[in-house]
Design an enzyme around this catalytic site. Structure first.
Site, PDB file in Angstrom:
ATOM      1  N   GLY A  12      83.632  46.714  41.878  1.00  0.00           N
ATOM      2  CA  GLY A  12      82.292  46.171  42.150  1.00  0.00           C
ATOM      3  C   GLY A  12      82.039  44.885  41.404  1.00  0.00           C
ATOM      4  N   ALA A  13      83.027  43.958  41.477  1.00  0.00           N
ATOM      5  CA  ALA A  13      82.993  42.804  40.564  1.00  0.00           C
ATOM      6  C   ALA A  13      82.518  41.506  41.201  1.00  0.00           C
ATOM      7  CB  ALA A  13      84.379  42.596  39.950  1.00  0.00           C
ATOM      8  N   SER A  14      82.089  41.527  42.456  1.00  0.00           N
ATOM      9  CA  SER A  14      81.750  40.226  43.060  1.00  0.00           C
ATOM     10  C   SER A  14      80.408  39.692  42.564  1.00  0.00           C
ATOM     11  CB  SER A  14      81.781  40.305  44.588  1.00  0.00           C
ATOM     12  OG  SER A  14      80.957  41.344  45.031  1.00  0.00           O
ATOM     13  N   ASN A  90      83.120  49.849  37.185  1.00  0.00           N
ATOM     14  CA  ASN A  90      81.773  49.251  37.133  1.00  0.00           C
ATOM     15  C   ASN A  90      80.963  49.496  38.400  1.00  0.00           C
ATOM     16  OD1 ASN A  90      79.729  46.995  36.316  1.00  0.00           O
ATOM     17  ND2 ASN A  90      80.546  46.314  38.302  1.00  0.00           N
ATOM     18  N   SER A 142      75.174  54.323  31.960  1.00  0.00           N
ATOM     19  CA  SER A 142      73.807  53.784  31.859  1.00  0.00           C
ATOM     20  C   SER A 142      73.020  54.540  30.798  1.00  0.00           C
ATOM     21  CB  SER A 142      73.087  53.953  33.202  1.00  0.00           C
ATOM     22  OG  SER A 142      71.701  53.671  33.051  1.00  0.00           O
ATOM     23  N   TYR A 155      71.017  59.441  39.875  1.00  0.00           N
ATOM     24  CA  TYR A 155      71.664  58.404  39.061  1.00  0.00           C
ATOM     25  C   TYR A 155      71.949  58.927  37.646  1.00  0.00           C
ATOM     26  CZ  TYR A 155      72.274  53.616  37.176  1.00  0.00           C
ATOM     27  OH  TYR A 155      72.758  52.466  36.571  1.00  0.00           O
ATOM     28  N   ALA A 157      72.381  62.010  36.700  1.00  0.00           N
ATOM     29  CA  ALA A 157      73.462  63.001  36.744  1.00  0.00           C
ATOM     30  C   ALA A 157      74.816  62.293  36.852  1.00  0.00           C
ATOM     31  CB  ALA A 157      73.266  63.948  37.930  1.00  0.00           C
ATOM     32  N   LYS A 159      75.617  59.235  35.859  1.00  0.00           N
ATOM     33  CA  LYS A 159      75.964  58.465  34.657  1.00  0.00           C
ATOM     34  C   LYS A 159      76.213  59.391  33.452  1.00  0.00           C
ATOM     35  CE  LYS A 159      75.745  54.379  36.555  1.00  0.00           C
ATOM     36  NZ  LYS A 159      76.959  53.555  36.702  1.00  0.00           N
ATOM     37  N   ILE A 188      69.491  45.389  32.194  1.00  0.00           N
ATOM     38  CA  ILE A 188      70.232  44.126  32.243  1.00  0.00           C
ATOM     39  C   ILE A 188      69.759  43.354  33.468  1.00  0.00           C
ATOM     40  CG2 ILE A 188      72.549  43.086  32.290  1.00  0.00           C
ATOM     41  CD1 ILE A 188      71.997  44.997  29.852  1.00  0.00           C
TER      42      ILE A 188
HETATM   43  P1  NAP Z   1      74.670  45.226  41.320  1.00  0.00           P
HETATM   44  O1  NAP Z   1      74.288  43.803  41.054  1.00  0.00           O
HETATM   45  O2  NAP Z   1      73.947  45.998  42.361  1.00  0.00           O
HETATM   46  O3  NAP Z   1      76.229  45.260  41.611  1.00  0.00           O
HETATM   47  C1  NAP Z   1      76.869  46.481  41.884  1.00  0.00           C
HETATM   48  C2  NAP Z   1      78.215  46.179  42.480  1.00  0.00           C
HETATM   49  O4  NAP Z   1      78.895  47.408  42.743  1.00  0.00           O
HETATM   50  C3  NAP Z   1      78.117  45.415  43.802  1.00  0.00           C
HETATM   51  O5  NAP Z   1      79.067  44.377  43.796  1.00  0.00           O
HETATM   52  C4  NAP Z   1      78.483  46.482  44.830  1.00  0.00           C
HETATM   53  O6  NAP Z   1      79.111  45.968  45.973  1.00  0.00           O
HETATM   54  C5  NAP Z   1      79.471  47.308  44.037  1.00  0.00           C
HETATM   55  N1  NAP Z   1      79.691  48.612  44.627  1.00  0.00           N
HETATM   56  C6  NAP Z   1      78.795  49.604  44.844  1.00  0.00           C
HETATM   57  N2  NAP Z   1      79.395  50.648  45.409  1.00  0.00           N
HETATM   58  C7  NAP Z   1      80.705  50.314  45.563  1.00  0.00           C
HETATM   59  C8  NAP Z   1      81.841  50.966  46.085  1.00  0.00           C
HETATM   60  N3  NAP Z   1      81.752  52.202  46.595  1.00  0.00           N
HETATM   61  N4  NAP Z   1      83.025  50.332  46.073  1.00  0.00           N
HETATM   62  C9  NAP Z   1      83.141  49.090  45.573  1.00  0.00           C
HETATM   63  N5  NAP Z   1      82.097  48.406  45.069  1.00  0.00           N
HETATM   64  C10 NAP Z   1      80.898  49.009  45.070  1.00  0.00           C
HETATM   65  O7  NAP Z   1      74.555  46.106  40.009  1.00  0.00           O
HETATM   66  P2  NAP Z   1      74.762  45.742  38.466  1.00  0.00           P
HETATM   67  O8  NAP Z   1      73.430  45.699  37.856  1.00  0.00           O
HETATM   68  O9  NAP Z   1      75.706  44.623  38.305  1.00  0.00           O
HETATM   69  O10 NAP Z   1      75.447  47.121  37.976  1.00  0.00           O
HETATM   70  C11 NAP Z   1      76.817  47.245  37.671  1.00  0.00           C
HETATM   71  C12 NAP Z   1      77.026  48.600  36.993  1.00  0.00           C
HETATM   72  O11 NAP Z   1      76.232  48.649  35.804  1.00  0.00           O
HETATM   73  C13 NAP Z   1      76.584  49.784  37.851  1.00  0.00           C
HETATM   74  O12 NAP Z   1      77.488  50.856  37.675  1.00  0.00           O
HETATM   75  C14 NAP Z   1      75.223  50.112  37.281  1.00  0.00           C
HETATM   76  O13 NAP Z   1      74.894  51.466  37.507  1.00  0.00           O
HETATM   77  C15 NAP Z   1      75.424  49.807  35.824  1.00  0.00           C
HETATM   78  N6  NAP Z   1      74.182  49.550  35.104  1.00  0.00           N
HETATM   79  C16 NAP Z   1      73.403  48.490  35.409  1.00  0.00           C
HETATM   80  C17 NAP Z   1      72.234  48.303  34.690  1.00  0.00           C
HETATM   81  C18 NAP Z   1      71.322  47.142  34.934  1.00  0.00           C
HETATM   82  O14 NAP Z   1      70.294  47.062  34.267  1.00  0.00           O
HETATM   83  N7  NAP Z   1      71.635  46.210  35.806  1.00  0.00           N
HETATM   84  C19 NAP Z   1      71.875  49.199  33.678  1.00  0.00           C
HETATM   85  C20 NAP Z   1      72.694  50.275  33.413  1.00  0.00           C
HETATM   86  C21 NAP Z   1      73.859  50.441  34.128  1.00  0.00           C
HETATM   87  P3  NAP Z   1      78.269  45.706  47.338  1.00  0.00           P
HETATM   88  O15 NAP Z   1      77.508  44.434  47.074  1.00  0.00           O
HETATM   89  O16 NAP Z   1      79.326  45.584  48.368  1.00  0.00           O
HETATM   90  O17 NAP Z   1      77.391  46.903  47.538  1.00  0.00           O
END
Ligand code: NAP
Length: 247
Positions: A12-14, A90, A142, A155, A157, A159, A188
């Site tokens: 999920g790195a894009s 991620n 998380s 979510y 459960a 994490k 974040i």
């Molecule tokens: P984000 O901007 O929504 O990015 C999530 C990424 O995961 C997207 O690129 C998405 O791809 C990809 N993804 C989702 N399901 C996937 C799958 N089945 N296979 C491959 N890629 C997949 O979220 P983020 O805020 O960067 O979060 C990244 C991680 O940090 C997550 O695990 C999130 O739960 C955790 N986190 C974030 C926060 C926060 O405050 N932002 C806090 C705590 C934890 P698509 O665009 O194709 O859907």
């Protein structure tokens, strides 16, 4: 930061935290494999940015919940580079609603995307890393997996499961020289938190001792440390990166 390994796969790195991790680790000399599921143009643009800054990388498309596709992806990486040194699980989603209105599929979809994907990745990484008796895996969980949150039973459960699963992988991987650690981000600034309205965001900021939301680099720097040799005696740990919101 010293890295004995040479490459890393980030799911999920894009965009968001995953993209920040990719840029950060590429700048430290690792070859980054940028996993994406949709939107190849964003993944390609990230790779171009990394290359224009002198980094090395590749994009790799697969859905992290698809066991066969994940296995094939790791196989391709090992065929190309001779090894997989590091993995960052991620990829993640949210699907928030109050428990009373949550359908079973709302629950299981989030478990699949967040927890099952990390299980597949960790198991496959353990297999290939065991051959080299070297490797390090980070699960991005998380703060919600530690303290719970109304509207996020699914979510939380997923994490919380990642935290416990990572400790168990750490116990199985240790004798093979493979470390598993978890990072629990607080709030974040990414697309995931952009959906929150300004009032809710301000309420969180007021409750955070450091009085600000975190940046993707706050997470990426913690990932770099936990992957690197600098944390060589740390495994099964859960590192909170949350500005003090939950201690
Ligand atoms: P984000 O901007 O929504 O990015 C999530 C990424 O995961 C997207 O690129 C998405 O791809 C990809 N993804 C989702 N399901 C996937 C799958 N089945 N296979 C491959 N890629 C997949 O979220 P983020 O805020 O960067 O979060 C990244 C991680 O940090 C997550 O695990 C999130 O739960 C955790 N986190 C974030 C926060 C926060 O405050 N932002 C806090 C705590 C934890 P698509 O665009 O194709 O859907």
């Amino acid at each position: 930061m010293k890295f004995s390994g040479k490459n890393v796969l980030i799911t999920g790195a894009s965009k968001g935290i995953g993209a920040g991790i990719a840029k950060n680790l590429a700048s430290r000399g690792l070859k980054v494999w940028i996993n994406y599921r949709s939107k190849p143009e964003i993944a390609d643009a990230l790779l171009e940015e990394i290359k224009s800054n002198g980094g090395e990388g590749a994009v790799i498309k697969f859905d992290a919940t698809d066991e066969e596709a994940f296995i094939e992806a790791i196989k391709l990486i090992v065929e190309t580079d001779g090894e997989l040194s590091y993995l960052v699980n991620n990829a993640g989603i949210t699907n928030d609603k109050l428990a009373l209105r949550m359908k079973l599929e709302d629950f299981t979809n989030v478990i699949d995307a967040n927890l099952t994907s990390a299980f597949i990745g960790s198991r496959e990484a353990l297999k290939v890393m065991s051959k080299k008796r070297f490797g390090s895996v980070i699960n991005i969980a998380s703060i919600v997996g530690e303290m719970g949150n109304a509207g996020q039973v699914n979510y939380a459960a997923s994490k919380g499961g990642m935290i416990a699963m990572s400790k168990s992988f750490a116990k199985e991987g240790a004798s093979r020289g493979i470390r598993f650690n978890t990072i629990t981000p607080g709030f974040i600034e990414t697309d995931m938190t952009d959906v929150l309205n300004e009032e809710i965001k301000q309420n969180y900021i007021d409750a955070i001792p450091l009085k600000k939301l975190g940046s993707v680099d706050d997470i990426a720097n913690a990932v770099a440390f936990l992957l690197s040799d600098n944390s060589g005696y740390i495994t099964g740990e859960t590192l909170k990166v949350n500005g003090g919101l939950y201690m």
